[in-house]
Design a protein around this motif. Sequence first.
Motif, PDB file in Angstrom:
ATOM      1  N   LYS A  76       0.724  -1.148  -0.027  1.00 18.34           N
ATOM      2  CA  LYS A  76      -0.086   0.021  -0.202  1.00 18.34           C
ATOM      3  C   LYS A  76       0.789   1.153   0.005  1.00 18.34           C
ATOM      4  O   LYS A  76       1.621   1.429   0.719  1.00 18.34           O
ATOM      5  N   GLY A  80      -1.810   4.179  -4.354  1.00 18.19           N
ATOM      6  CA  GLY A  80      -2.575   3.061  -4.272  1.00 18.19           C
ATOM      7  C   GLY A  80      -2.007   1.800  -4.152  1.00 18.19           C
ATOM      8  O   GLY A  80      -0.760   1.730  -3.379  1.00 18.19           O
ATOM      9  N   ASN A 108      -8.314   0.001  -6.106  1.00 20.44           N
ATOM     10  CA  ASN A 108      -8.450   0.174  -4.594  1.00 20.44           C
ATOM     11  C   ASN A 108      -9.492  -0.916  -4.010  1.00 20.44           C
ATOM     12  O   ASN A 108      -9.397  -1.353  -2.688  1.00 20.44           O
TER      13      ASN A 108
END
Length: 170
Positions: A76, A80, A108
């Motif tokens: 992460k 993104g 996502n």
Amino acid sequence: MIIAIGTKNPTKINAVTNAFTQYVKGEFISVNVSSNVSDQPLSDEETMLGAINRARNAREAEKANIGVGLEGGLVKTEIGYFLCNWGALVDDSLQPVVAGGARIIIPNEIGDQVFAGQELGDVMDSYVKKHNVRQNEGAIGIFTNGLVDRTQMFSELSTLLIGQYLYKNR
């Protein structure tokens, strides 16, 4: 030479054998070993450690000359979620040769589910309504529209490993 591959996943086995047979002769044995990390690594560090552990555990389990481990994970970032993949090769020196592979951003909605506790393979199966994406094209195949599949991705990584190994042992 005996080369132990720390998985029974056909995409990873094919990747290692395809890459290595061009440069070394040996007997390839695949063995199901633990990565000693979580089933779904969620950082570069954990994914890399999983690959190293698989390489060490495969080498030890088969009393092989070389152990190879490949591990996929998710990272992460502020931009993104990115797929990440790491590979490791361990020989008699026990010092791992390590390499990282391709990275691509994923939606996502996929990353959120993985970071909430689901495995990427299971999320991908549901997302594309297929079975066993992880042992076929993988998320990378889905999100590159089939231009790069999981075997290709891990083959490149395996070539980086064997190249470093050959350089080290020249």
